[in-house]
Scaffold this active site. Structure first.
Site, PDB file in Angstrom:
ATOM      1  N   GLY A  15       1.180  -1.486  -0.208  1.00 21.17           N
ATOM      2  CA  GLY A  15       0.028   0.207   0.071  1.00 21.17           C
ATOM      3  C   GLY A  15       0.808   1.270   0.219  1.00 21.17           C
ATOM      4  N   ARG A  29      19.716  10.845  -4.022  1.00 20.26           N
ATOM      5  CA  ARG A  29      20.320  11.656  -3.634  1.00 20.26           C
ATOM      6  C   ARG A  29      21.653  11.602  -2.883  1.00 20.26           C
ATOM      7  NH1 ARG A  29      16.967  16.779  -4.126  1.00 20.26           N
ATOM      8  NH2 ARG A  29      16.770  16.637  -6.148  1.00 20.26           N
ATOM      9  N   ARG A  76       0.879  -5.363  -6.080  1.00 15.30           N
ATOM     10  CA  ARG A  76       1.018  -6.215  -5.047  1.00 15.30           C
ATOM     11  C   ARG A  76       1.279  -7.477  -5.697  1.00 15.30           C
ATOM     12  NH1 ARG A  76      -0.486  -5.211  -0.217  1.00 15.30           N
ATOM     13  NH2 ARG A  76      -2.538  -2.505  -0.301  1.00 15.30           N
ATOM     14  N   ASP A 107       5.086  -4.802   6.183  1.00 11.29           N
ATOM     15  CA  ASP A 107       5.238  -6.623   7.017  1.00 11.29           C
ATOM     16  C   ASP A 107       5.475  -7.110   5.480  1.00 11.29           C
ATOM     17  OD1 ASP A 107       2.778  -6.060   6.500  1.00 11.29           O
ATOM     18  OD2 ASP A 107       3.388  -6.870   8.388  1.00 11.29           O
ATOM     19  N   THR A 130       4.295   2.652   5.342  1.00 17.44           N
ATOM     20  CA  THR A 130       2.707   2.078   5.785  1.00 17.44           C
ATOM     21  C   THR A 130       2.136   3.114   7.079  1.00 17.44           C
ATOM     22  OG1 THR A 130       1.618   0.421   6.696  1.00 17.44           O
ATOM     23  CG2 THR A 130       3.450   0.849   7.621  1.00 17.44           C
ATOM     24  N   ASP A 132      -0.430   2.290   8.811  1.00 27.61           N
ATOM     25  CA  ASP A 132      -0.657   1.716   9.969  1.00 27.61           C
ATOM     26  C   ASP A 132       0.320   2.169  11.084  1.00 27.61           C
ATOM     27  OD1 ASP A 132      -3.278   1.415   8.730  1.00 27.61           O
ATOM     28  OD2 ASP A 132      -2.841  -0.511   8.236  1.00 27.61           O
ATOM     29  N   ASP A 134       1.850  -0.012  11.888  1.00 31.40           N
ATOM     30  CA  ASP A 134       1.689  -1.145  13.260  1.00 31.40           C
ATOM     31  C   ASP A 134       3.284  -2.264  12.591  1.00 31.40           C
ATOM     32  OD1 ASP A 134       2.118  -1.513   9.779  1.00 31.40           O
ATOM     33  OD2 ASP A 134       0.309  -3.421  10.508  1.00 31.40           O
ATOM     34  N   ARG A 167     -25.984  15.409  17.089  1.00 29.76           N
ATOM     35  CA  ARG A 167     -26.367  14.187  16.115  1.00 29.76           C
ATOM     36  C   ARG A 167     -24.645  13.838  17.017  1.00 29.76           C
ATOM     37  NH1 ARG A 167     -26.830  15.361   9.714  1.00 29.76           N
ATOM     38  NH2 ARG A 167     -29.494  14.920  10.081  1.00 29.76           N
ATOM     39  N   ARG A 176      -6.887  -2.315   9.961  1.00 25.78           N
ATOM     40  CA  ARG A 176      -7.605  -3.210  11.031  1.00 25.78           C
ATOM     41  C   ARG A 176      -6.618  -4.242  12.261  1.00 25.78           C
ATOM     42  NH1 ARG A 176      -7.099  -3.725   4.488  1.00 25.78           N
ATOM     43  NH2 ARG A 176      -4.930  -4.586   4.755  1.00 25.78           N
TER      44      ARG A 176
HETATM   45  P1  ATP Z   1       1.106  -2.614   3.074  1.00 26.79           P
HETATM   46  O1  ATP Z   1       1.112  -2.873   4.803  1.00 26.79           O
HETATM   47  O2  ATP Z   1      -0.198  -1.732   2.954  1.00 26.79           O
HETATM   48  O3  ATP Z   1       0.033  -4.225   3.379  1.00 26.79           O
HETATM   49  P2  ATP Z   1       2.731  -4.171   3.312  1.00 26.79           P
HETATM   50  O4  ATP Z   1       4.149  -4.826   2.206  1.00 26.79           O
HETATM   51  O5  ATP Z   1       2.076  -5.353   3.827  1.00 26.79           O
HETATM   52  O6  ATP Z   1       1.711  -3.328   3.159  1.00 26.79           O
HETATM   53  P3  ATP Z   1       1.427  -6.287   0.761  1.00 26.79           P
HETATM   54  O7  ATP Z   1       0.735  -6.515  -0.399  1.00 26.79           O
HETATM   55  O8  ATP Z   1       1.427  -7.904   2.164  1.00 26.79           O
HETATM   56  O9  ATP Z   1       2.093  -5.146   2.047  1.00 26.79           O
HETATM   57  O10 ATP Z   1       2.592  -6.930   0.040  1.00 26.79           O
HETATM   58  C1  ATP Z   1       3.227  -5.738  -0.843  1.00 26.79           C
HETATM   59  C2  ATP Z   1       4.182  -7.333  -1.933  1.00 26.79           C
HETATM   60  O11 ATP Z   1       5.419  -8.012  -1.308  1.00 26.79           O
HETATM   61  C3  ATP Z   1       3.310  -8.581  -2.209  1.00 26.79           C
HETATM   62  O12 ATP Z   1       2.520  -8.221  -3.269  1.00 26.79           O
HETATM   63  C4  ATP Z   1       4.328  -9.579  -2.930  1.00 26.79           C
HETATM   64  O13 ATP Z   1       4.655  -9.259  -4.343  1.00 26.79           O
HETATM   65  C5  ATP Z   1       5.127  -9.003  -1.605  1.00 26.79           C
HETATM   66  N1  ATP Z   1       5.251 -10.602  -0.601  1.00 26.79           N
HETATM   67  C6  ATP Z   1       4.453 -10.069   0.127  1.00 26.79           C
HETATM   68  N2  ATP Z   1       4.526 -11.066   1.035  1.00 26.79           N
HETATM   69  C7  ATP Z   1       5.479 -12.714   0.197  1.00 26.79           C
HETATM   70  C8  ATP Z   1       5.832 -14.197   0.796  1.00 26.79           C
HETATM   71  N3  ATP Z   1       5.007 -14.410   1.936  1.00 26.79           N
HETATM   72  N4  ATP Z   1       6.406 -14.429  -0.381  1.00 26.79           N
HETATM   73  C9  ATP Z   1       7.458 -13.639  -1.523  1.00 26.79           C
HETATM   74  N5  ATP Z   1       6.710 -12.758  -1.730  1.00 26.79           N
HETATM   75  C10 ATP Z   1       5.723 -11.490  -0.794  1.00 26.79           C
END
Ligand code: ATP
Length: 328
Positions: A15, A29, A76, A107, A130, A132, A134, A167, A176
């Protein structure tokens, strides 16, 4: 610096969040500063697999520090979850003689980076992007500060209409699994009650508090609800439950949604992104890998990716107490 790298790459994944562009600018840079060629990879891990990358220079990141979203785009990538996909990504990095990778994401993105590093012994470093907040190993993630300010601004506007019509508003905010956004923006916006995933106080307590408020002369109120709150009901169900039990309130629901992810990053997020970007490249030069850059008590620190992914970033429970006292 001990380890002279010649080529690195940077990507944004998962995200998007405000401050990602400022982090990309800082990585590019800092690379130029240390005579490293920096490749921009487009569309996250999918761009690595497709070879969608090119060298970007210091001028290529002009005028992006103030922009929300990510100019590198995010994606993704299902293919990166497969060994074949990751092998393609590795081959493209090797083809371009790239020696290390900076991943700006959450993560999931760090899990992908860690698996990639373990499979190919390829140096990776993470920057937490992110809204969140988190992620374990950093007091703040990129975009969180901007997001809570966006939420506070939105709730301030809702309060204007709430108080004009007596209200009770239920405002759903993102989060989440983590209540950081709800808790901090809720206090900042003067919310009556805040429902978060980390603590289920039950709907009875909510009713009691709202009854007390009504008796004490409050004619309008705001309740902030995190997406993942643990009452077992969604925001609309909570609102209708309250309406049924407290008929003197006129209840409305507002779901803030994706607007919380957008917008120009706050000064805090820009400074954080700048520091993280510089620290990420300098850490790679020192031979660090498989770690995430974070800020703790205003000091830049590295945390192993595995810990950052598995650790829990705790909410500050004292903030719940503060809400209780101030909503009197
Ligand atoms: P957000 O917190 O905003 O959801 P995020 O980095 O956790 O961000 P994800 O969609 O969970 O977002 O992961 C981003 C990308 O990282 C995935 O689309 C995938 O390409 C890669 N990824 C996530 N988990 C794995 C995994 N277990 N193995 C390999 N690649 C992964």
């Amino acid at each position: 610096m001990e380890n002279q790298l010649k080529k690195i790459a940077v990507l944004t994944s998962g995200g998007d969040s405000p401050g990602m562009n400022a982090a990309v600018r800082a990585v590019v840079r800092t690379s130029v500063f240390y005579n490293i060629n920096c490749f921009a990879v487009y569309q996250g891990y999918q761009g690595l697999i497709d070879g969608n990358m090119k060298v970007i220079n210091a001028r290529g990141v002009n005028n992006i520090i103030n922009k929300g979203g990510t100019i590198l785009k995010s994606a993704r990538s299902l293919e990166f979850r497969t060994p074949e996909g990751r092998k393609k990504a590795y081959d493209n990095l090797k083809k371009n003689q790239i020696e290390a990778l900076v991943v700006i994401g959450g993560d999931g993105s760090f899990t992908g980076a860690m698996i990639f590093q373990n499979e190919f012994n390829f140096p990776v470093i993470g920057i937490p992007g992110t809204i969140d907040n988190d992620i374990y190993g950093t007091n703040y993630t990129l975009g969180y500060d901007t997001a809570i300010n966006t939420v506070v601004e939105a709730i301030d506007k809702i309060r204007d209409t709430a108080s004009s019509h007596n209200r009770l508003f239920f405002v759903e905010v993102m989060g989440r699994d983590a209540g950081h956004i709800a808790l901090n923006s809720g206090i900042g916006a003067g919310a009556e009650e805040i429902l978060i995933p980390e603590e289920n106080r039950g709907l009875e307590q909510l009713l009691e508090s709202l009854k007390r408020s009504e008796k004490s002369g409050k004619s309008s109120s705001i309740v902030v609800v995190a997406e993942g709150d643990k009452t077992g009901k969604n925001v609309f169900e909570i609102a209708s439950y309250v309406e049924k039990n407290l008929p003197y309130y006129e209840v409305r629901v507002s779901v803030l949604g994706h607007m919380q992810r957008g917008g120009s990053p706050s000064c805090f997020d820009r400074v954080l992104a700048s520091r993280m970007g510089v620290h990420a490249v300098e850490s790679l030069l020192k031979g660090e890998s498989n770690v995430m850059v974070g800020v703790n008590n205003d000091q830049m620190e590295l945390t192993p990716l595995e810990k950052a992914i598995k650790g829990k970033s705790e909410i500050n429970k004292d903030l719940l107490r503060v809400t209780d006292i101030l909503s009197i």
